[in-house]
Design an enzyme around this catalytic site. Structure first.
Site, PDB file in Angstrom:
ATOM      1  N   HIS A 111      38.486  27.415  31.727  1.00 48.94           N
ATOM      2  CA  HIS A 111      39.085  28.571  30.361  1.00 48.94           C
ATOM      3  C   HIS A 111      39.514  27.210  29.534  1.00 48.94           C
ATOM      4  O   HIS A 111      40.873  27.888  28.699  1.00 48.94           O
ATOM      5  CB  HIS A 111      40.077  29.681  30.499  1.00 48.94           C
ATOM      6  CG  HIS A 111      39.308  30.356  29.971  1.00 48.94           C
ATOM      7  ND1 HIS A 111      39.630  30.793  28.261  1.00 48.94           N
ATOM      8  CD2 HIS A 111      41.094  31.497  30.773  1.00 48.94           C
ATOM      9  CE1 HIS A 111      39.540  31.756  28.595  1.00 48.94           C
ATOM     10  NE2 HIS A 111      40.331  32.277  29.155  1.00 48.94           N
ATOM     11  N   ARG A 159      41.927  39.771  26.345  1.00 49.87           N
ATOM     12  CA  ARG A 159      42.646  38.543  25.097  1.00 49.87           C
ATOM     13  C   ARG A 159      41.176  38.016  24.783  1.00 49.87           C
ATOM     14  O   ARG A 159      41.109  37.945  23.500  1.00 49.87           O
ATOM     15  CB  ARG A 159      43.487  37.838  25.983  1.00 49.87           C
ATOM     16  CG  ARG A 159      44.977  38.725  25.335  1.00 49.87           C
ATOM     17  CD  ARG A 159      45.626  37.964  26.291  1.00 49.87           C
ATOM     18  NE  ARG A 159      45.394  38.903  27.719  1.00 49.87           N
ATOM     19  CZ  ARG A 159      45.638  40.172  28.118  1.00 49.87           C
ATOM     20  NH1 ARG A 159      47.206  40.473  27.325  1.00 49.87           N
ATOM     21  NH2 ARG A 159      45.104  40.525  28.823  1.00 49.87           N
ATOM     22  N   THR A 160      40.925  37.358  25.540  1.00 47.23           N
ATOM     23  CA  THR A 160      39.917  36.817  24.656  1.00 47.23           C
ATOM     24  C   THR A 160      39.197  37.301  24.332  1.00 47.23           C
ATOM     25  O   THR A 160      39.021  36.456  22.830  1.00 47.23           O
ATOM     26  CB  THR A 160      39.144  35.831  26.075  1.00 47.23           C
ATOM     27  OG1 THR A 160      39.801  35.222  26.984  1.00 47.23           O
ATOM     28  CG2 THR A 160      38.489  34.406  25.595  1.00 47.23           C
ATOM     29  N   LYS A 200      18.466  43.327  34.025  1.00 45.37           N
ATOM     30  CA  LYS A 200      17.678  43.584  34.267  1.00 45.37           C
ATOM     31  C   LYS A 200      16.761  41.827  34.674  1.00 45.37           C
ATOM     32  O   LYS A 200      15.370  42.022  35.036  1.00 45.37           O
ATOM     33  CB  LYS A 200      16.133  43.547  33.193  1.00 45.37           C
ATOM     34  CG  LYS A 200      16.893  44.862  31.658  1.00 45.37           C
ATOM     35  CD  LYS A 200      15.564  44.797  30.757  1.00 45.37           C
ATOM     36  CE  LYS A 200      16.269  45.973  29.835  1.00 45.37           C
ATOM     37  NZ  LYS A 200      16.265  45.578  28.601  1.00 45.37           N
ATOM     38  N   ARG A 234      31.789  34.093  28.473  1.00 47.42           N
ATOM     39  CA  ARG A 234      32.848  33.861  29.651  1.00 47.42           C
ATOM     40  C   ARG A 234      31.354  34.904  30.974  1.00 47.42           C
ATOM     41  O   ARG A 234      30.955  35.773  30.215  1.00 47.42           O
ATOM     42  CB  ARG A 234      33.630  35.282  28.893  1.00 47.42           C
ATOM     43  CG  ARG A 234      34.053  35.567  30.962  1.00 47.42           C
ATOM     44  CD  ARG A 234      34.907  36.485  30.748  1.00 47.42           C
ATOM     45  NE  ARG A 234      36.304  35.272  30.058  1.00 47.42           N
ATOM     46  CZ  ARG A 234      37.735  36.222  29.939  1.00 47.42           C
ATOM     47  NH1 ARG A 234      38.352  36.679  30.714  1.00 47.42           N
ATOM     48  NH2 ARG A 234      38.489  34.905  29.897  1.00 47.42           N
TER      49      ARG A 234
HETATM   50  C1  NCD Z   1      43.042  34.575  32.390  1.00 49.60           C
HETATM   51  C2  NCD Z   1      41.706  34.050  32.642  1.00 49.60           C
HETATM   52  O1  NCD Z   1      40.730  35.315  32.445  1.00 49.60           O
HETATM   53  O2  NCD Z   1      40.702  33.744  33.439  1.00 49.60           O
HETATM   54  N1  NCD Z   1      42.821  34.800  31.437  1.00 49.60           N
HETATM   55  C3  NCD Z   1      42.996  34.897  30.047  1.00 49.60           C
HETATM   56  O3  NCD Z   1      41.884  34.235  29.283  1.00 49.60           O
HETATM   57  N2  NCD Z   1      43.803  35.062  28.677  1.00 49.60           N
HETATM   58  C4  NCD Z   1      43.596  34.535  33.044  1.00 49.60           C
HETATM   59  C5  NCD Z   1      43.879  35.642  34.022  1.00 49.60           C
HETATM   60  O4  NCD Z   1      42.736  36.458  33.468  1.00 49.60           O
HETATM   61  O5  NCD Z   1      44.330  35.547  35.075  1.00 49.60           O
END
Ligand code: NCD
Length: 303
Positions: free
Chosen positions: A129, A51-52, A80, A101
């Protein structure tokens, strides 16, 4: 230049402007279809995501911009031994904005210090997040009408769940919010969060049974047990199905309670719940695109 590391990086007035912009984008998408012509977003994902990453890519593409990036640390020079500081200096030569991320808490902050372009924290370990929180706040504001005056239950992995940590920090700035933390003992919300709530005199309770508190909740935020942050498989297996929200449990819930989940879901919401009008988690994912479009425009100074 502005980055987004925590939801608190924006004042509540700035968030209102961001959500108004997201609402306008939702109503008039064609007005924004070329807003980012010629701009490039880099998605640097050192940890899995559906999703993100894809909602960022969709957001930039819908604004007319382009996207470069990697979705796996193994396919980047991190494998590396390159540091995030060096990587971001290079990415700054290639892109106008970066969503990052990383499994290590604080890595996007380290990158932001060295970056020549805005950096968005797209999740750092079990810490924060913020763009999921913007998504959650926009969903609540849109479907409940306001960001205040409710009881919210957060259920599941409150220890490792970064979406939970970010959302609590963001919500304490609004009026008359009561928190109910629902988790097994091992996955309780961290002390630094309950200490913060005590210091601000904000109402919260910690309980183990979801059934007991269901009737009082206006919002129920379900979360997945964060398998990847466990030190041993046995603990994960023991705790993973601790909560399963089904229609029988929902019987005692308010008729207009909203069920949210950042997704991905594993077993914690049974699929029969998806057709209940209170289930808002798929709509929530849709709001995630509008709010990321608004965020990209804002950080690029194009709003
Ligand atoms: C979440 C995350 O990555 O923290 N997912 C997301 O970005 N919607 C929640 C999860 O992974 O449980």
């Amino acid at each position: 230049m502005r980055h987004l590391m925590s939801p608190l990086d924006f004042t509540t007035q700035e968030l209102d402007r961001l959500f108004d912009l997201a609402g306008d984008i939702q109503k008039n998408p064609q007005k924004y279809a070329h807003a980012c012509d010629g701009k490039i977003l880099a998605t640097c994902f050192y940890e899995p995501s559906t999703r993100t990453r894809l909602s960022f890519e969709s957001a930039m593409t819908r604004l007319g911009g382009r996207v470069i990036g990697f979705s796996d640390a193994a396919s980047s020079s991190a494998s590396k031994g390159e540091s995030v500081s060096d990587t971001i200096r290079i990415i700054s030569c290639y892109a106008d904005i970066c969503a990052m991320r990383h499994p290590k808490e604080g890595a996007p902050m380290v990158a932001a210090e060295r970056s020549g372009i805005p950096v968005i924290n797209a999740g750092d370990g079990g810490h924060q997040h913020p763009t999921q929180t913007l998504t959650d706040l926009l969903t609540i504001r849109s479907l409940k009408g306001s960001l205040g005056g409710f009881t919210i239950g957060l259920c599941g992995d409150l220890k490792f769940g970064r979406t939970v940590h970010s959302l609590i920090h963001a919500l304490v700035r609004y009026q008359d919010i009561r928190f109910v933390f629902i988790s097994p003992e091992e996955l309780r919300v961290p002390d630094y969060i309950t200490d913060m709530l005590k210091s601000k005199d904000i109402s919260f309770r910690e309980v183990i049974r979801l059934e007991d508190v269901m009737p009082e909740l206006d919002l129920l935020y379900m979360t997945r047990v964060q398998k990847e942050r466990f030190f041993n498989e046995e603990d994960y297996v023991r705790l993973k199905d601790f909560y399963i929200l089904d229609m029988a449990k929902l019987e005692r819930a308010k008729k207009d309670m909203l069920i949210l989940h950042p997704l991905p879901r594993v077993n914690e919401i049974s699929v029969e719940v998806d057709d209940d009008p209170r289930a808002a988690y798929f709509k929530q994912a849709q709001y995630g695109v509008f709010v990321r479009m608004a965020l990209i425009l804002t950080l690029l100074g194009l709003a």
